[in-house]
Motif scaffolding. Structure first.
Motif, short mmCIF file in Angstrom:
data_model
loop_
_atom_site.label_atom_id
_atom_site.label_comp_id
_atom_site.label_asym_id
_atom_site.label_seq_id
_atom_site.Cartn_x
_atom_site.Cartn_y
_atom_site.Cartn_z
N LYS A 12 1.12 -1.43 0.69
CA LYS A 12 -0.04 0.09 0.24
C LYS A 12 0.55 1.42 0.35
O LYS A 12 1.97 1.22 0.60
CB LYS A 12 -1.05 -0.17 1.17
CG LYS A 12 -1.74 -1.01 0.94
CD LYS A 12 -2.96 -0.67 2.43
CE LYS A 12 -3.84 -2.36 3.05
NZ LYS A 12 -4.80 -2.33 3.79
N SER A 15 2.06 2.26 3.14
CA SER A 15 2.29 1.77 4.72
C SER A 15 4.38 2.72 4.73
O SER A 15 4.71 2.88 3.51
CB SER A 15 3.12 0.22 3.44
OG SER A 15 3.60 -0.36 4.17
N SER A 37 4.25 -10.47 14.23
CA SER A 37 2.65 -9.86 13.31
C SER A 37 3.51 -9.39 11.78
O SER A 37 2.76 -8.78 10.99
CB SER A 37 2.56 -8.04 14.39
OG SER A 37 4.50 -7.59 13.97
N TYR A 47 6.15 -8.63 5.72
CA TYR A 47 5.41 -8.12 5.90
C TYR A 47 4.24 -8.58 6.78
O TYR A 47 3.41 -9.78 7.26
CB TYR A 47 4.45 -7.24 4.92
CG TYR A 47 5.39 -6.96 3.35
CD1 TYR A 47 6.11 -5.68 3.62
CD2 TYR A 47 5.73 -8.03 2.73
CE1 TYR A 47 7.08 -5.23 2.39
CE2 TYR A 47 7.00 -7.30 1.70
CZ TYR A 47 7.28 -5.89 1.94
OH TYR A 47 8.32 -5.86 0.56
N ARG A 48 3.60 -7.23 7.08
CA ARG A 48 2.05 -7.33 8.30
C ARG A 48 0.40 -7.27 7.13
O ARG A 48 1.06 -6.23 5.95
CB ARG A 48 2.57 -5.96 9.50
CG ARG A 48 2.90 -6.11 9.98
CD ARG A 48 2.80 -4.59 10.70
NE ARG A 48 3.14 -3.58 10.28
CZ ARG A 48 3.78 -2.47 10.68
NH1 ARG A 48 4.35 -2.38 11.95
NH2 ARG A 48 3.28 -1.67 10.03
N LEU A 49 0.11 -7.42 7.40
CA LEU A 49 -0.53 -8.05 6.97
C LEU A 49 -1.65 -6.47 6.51
O LEU A 49 -2.20 -6.14 5.40
CB LEU A 49 -2.79 -8.86 7.91
CG LEU A 49 -2.47 -10.17 7.21
CD1 LEU A 49 -3.61 -10.71 8.37
CD2 LEU A 49 -2.67 -10.94 6.22
N THR A 50 -2.22 -5.38 7.43
CA THR A 50 -2.28 -4.44 6.84
C THR A 50 -1.17 -3.38 6.05
O THR A 50 -1.59 -2.08 5.97
CB THR A 50 -1.86 -3.35 8.35
OG1 THR A 50 -0.79 -3.73 9.08
CG2 THR A 50 -3.42 -4.22 9.49
N ASP A 51 0.05 -3.98 5.62
CA ASP A 51 0.89 -3.14 4.97
C ASP A 51 0.62 -3.49 3.39
O ASP A 51 0.62 -2.98 2.80
CB ASP A 51 2.54 -3.23 5.06
CG ASP A 51 2.57 -3.29 6.25
OD1 ASP A 51 2.46 -1.45 6.52
OD2 ASP A 51 3.21 -3.31 6.98
N MET A 68 -11.31 -5.78 0.77
CA MET A 68 -10.72 -5.50 1.99
C MET A 68 -11.73 -4.97 2.71
O MET A 68 -12.06 -3.60 1.84
CB MET A 68 -9.52 -4.98 2.25
CG MET A 68 -7.94 -5.63 1.24
SD MET A 68 -7.70 -7.11 1.66
CE MET A 68 -6.95 -6.79 3.29
#
Length: 69
Positions: A12, A15, A37, A47-51, A68
């Motif tokens: 993203k 990120s 994490s 990576y984290r899922l949120t990135d 998402m």
């Protein structure tokens, strides 16, 4: 379902890791929930899922983005 499919992701823009890949470029990933994490391997990194934004690469090479929440 026929054909091979691969989970892919792109970093993203928001990120702090966005410099690690050309903007919008999809790369293959695998998910490992036991890594704390940083649960996604791909692009020679973790990576984290949120990135990441995720998609599925179809056998013909097209990528279908996954929504998402």
């Amino acid at each position: 379902m026929r054909g091979n499919q691969q989970l892919v992701a792109r970093i993203k823009k928001s990120s702090k890791y966005s410099y690690q890949s050309p903007e919008g470029e999809w790369f293959e990933v695998s998910v490992h929930p036991d890594l704390g994490s940083h649960t996604v391997y791909g692009n020679l990194n973790q990576y984290r899922l949120t990135d990441l934004a995720f998609g599925v690469r179809l056998e013909n090479g097209d990528v279908v983005p996954l929504p998402m929440r």
